[in-house]
Design a protein around this motif. Structure first.
Motif, short mmCIF file in Angstrom:
data_model
loop_
_atom_site.label_atom_id
_atom_site.label_comp_id
_atom_site.label_asym_id
_atom_site.label_seq_id
_atom_site.Cartn_x
_atom_site.Cartn_y
_atom_site.Cartn_z
N VAL A 52 0.84 -1.06 -0.04
CA VAL A 52 0.10 -0.12 0.04
C VAL A 52 1.12 1.23 -0.02
CG1 VAL A 52 -2.17 -1.03 0.87
CG2 VAL A 52 -0.24 -0.17 2.48
N PRO A 53 1.88 1.35 -1.29
CA PRO A 53 2.69 2.58 -0.98
C PRO A 53 1.80 3.85 -0.88
CG PRO A 53 2.63 1.43 -3.14
CD PRO A 53 2.02 0.59 -2.12
N GLN A 54 0.65 3.89 -1.53
CA GLN A 54 0.01 5.31 -1.60
C GLN A 54 -0.63 5.73 -0.29
OE1 GLN A 54 -1.16 2.00 -2.51
NE2 GLN A 54 -3.02 1.80 -1.60
N ASP A 55 -0.33 4.81 0.75
CA ASP A 55 -0.77 5.22 2.24
C ASP A 55 0.48 5.99 2.80
OD1 ASP A 55 -3.02 4.38 1.71
OD2 ASP A 55 -2.90 2.74 2.94
N TYR A 56 1.47 6.08 2.22
CA TYR A 56 2.90 6.56 2.84
C TYR A 56 2.73 7.89 3.44
CZ TYR A 56 7.50 8.41 3.30
OH TYR A 56 8.53 9.17 4.00
N GLU A 57 2.21 8.74 2.61
CA GLU A 57 2.17 10.29 2.84
C GLU A 57 1.27 10.45 4.05
OE1 GLU A 57 3.96 12.83 1.99
OE2 GLU A 57 5.07 11.65 0.58
N ASP A 58 0.12 9.79 4.13
CA ASP A 58 -0.87 10.04 5.07
C ASP A 58 -0.23 9.48 6.41
OD1 ASP A 58 -2.81 11.04 3.72
OD2 ASP A 58 -4.28 9.42 3.75
N LEU A 59 0.33 8.34 6.24
CA LEU A 59 1.13 7.57 7.68
C LEU A 59 2.34 8.43 7.84
CD1 LEU A 59 0.49 4.92 9.09
CD2 LEU A 59 2.51 4.02 8.01
N ARG A 60 3.13 9.17 6.92
CA ARG A 60 3.82 10.05 7.41
C ARG A 60 3.50 11.31 8.14
NH1 ARG A 60 6.46 14.32 4.97
NH2 ARG A 60 8.60 14.75 5.40
N ALA A 61 2.40 11.87 7.66
CA ALA A 61 1.80 12.98 8.30
C ALA A 61 1.28 12.77 9.70
CB ALA A 61 0.69 13.66 7.24
N THR A 62 0.80 11.47 9.87
CA THR A 62 0.34 11.18 11.12
C THR A 62 1.36 10.98 11.95
OG1 THR A 62 -1.51 9.92 10.11
CG2 THR A 62 -1.00 9.27 12.49
N ALA A 63 2.31 10.28 11.57
CA ALA A 63 3.50 10.23 12.78
C ALA A 63 4.18 11.43 13.02
CB ALA A 63 4.64 9.26 12.08
#
Length: 260
Positions: A47-58
């Motif tokens: 799910v590489p498309q979820d990277y930016e959301d996950l990064r912003a959350t972290a």
């Protein structure tokens, strides 16, 4: 993310070149992941498309949900000051408020009435005078022609009274003055409008960098790109419901008239 793939934590760790304990610590929130860790995780899980959301959350997890009792334990001034840098770096504001006039558009008396009520209700130190001064200073950005403000209010925000008829009349009159600024688009959603978008909690979109939502108990900061996009779509739908220009000013004038 991992469970739908069928991978165990041990298998994911092996693919990432991690120890099994590292995968466990990341998944259980005991070790903050680096950006590289997050990229490896979403890539392995497909799910590489979820990277930016996950990064912003972290990156934003500490400010994602901040309770008012923590933010306002010393009074209201600190919270007003905290937003000044955000205002300074924002060029495009999109603001939706269902029940009150937004702080950027408030008169000092209206702001004082609201803040006095907050101090009483939340039983916090009374620094209303200082907090109002900071709020008034923030309004200088309204007169910067390089910044743009899209504002949508529910008609109920015009009708909800704070501070008595004279304070409300002055506040609504001030709103009429703001409405004709060339860098301000002010829309009002009439109460009788057939809804294609339901009323929601008030929110502020700052460029495409973040959204701030004020709940009854906390301030929520949203930085995930997909969620910011959802708020932007929501704002666009609310704009379609609103009247602008002379019809909006007529609704404000009607709200003044009923004050007697």
């Amino acid at each position: 993310m991992r469970k739908p793939t069928g991978l165990t934590a041990r298998a994911l760790a092996a693919r990432a070149g991690w120890s099994e304990s590292k995968a466990s610590r990341i998944e259980n929130g005991k070790t903050p992941p680096s950006d590289q860790d997050l990229l490896a995780y979403v890539t392995i899980c497909g799910v590489p498309q979820d990277y930016e959301d996950l990064r912003a959350t972290a990156h934003g997890i500490d400010e994602m949900y901040v309770e008012w009792k923590r933010l306002q334990r010393a009074g209201l001034k600190r919270g007003q000051e905290a937003h000044v840098p955000l205002y300074a770096r924002t060029n495009r504001f999109r603001i939706y408020e269902p029940g009150v006039i937004p702080g950027l558009l408030q008169t000092a008396d209206y702001a004082t009435a609201i803040m006095n009520r907050i101090v009483t209700f939340r039983q916090i130190p009374d620094d209303v005078e200082a907090a109002v001064k900071v709020r008034m200073l923030r309004q200088r950005y309204l007169h910067d022609a390089h910044r743009h403000f899209g504002i949508v209010l529910e008609e109920s925000a015009l009708r909800s009274r704070f501070g008595g008829p004279e304070v409300m009349a002055a506040q609504l009159g001030h709103l009429l003055q703001i409405a004709v600024l060339p860098n301000v688009s002010l829309g009002v959603i009439p109460m009788a409008t057939e809804r294609i978008m339901w009323p929601v909690e008030g929110f502020w979109i700052y460029d495409y960098s973040q959204v701030i939502v004020e709940l009854a108990t906390a301030q929520v900061t949203v930085k995930q790109p997909s969620e910011i996009e959802t708020y932007a779509r929501m704002f666009a739908e609310l704009v379609k419901l609103a009247c602008h220009g002379q019809p909006a000013r007529a609704l404000i004038a009607e709200a003044i008239a009923v004050l007697g």
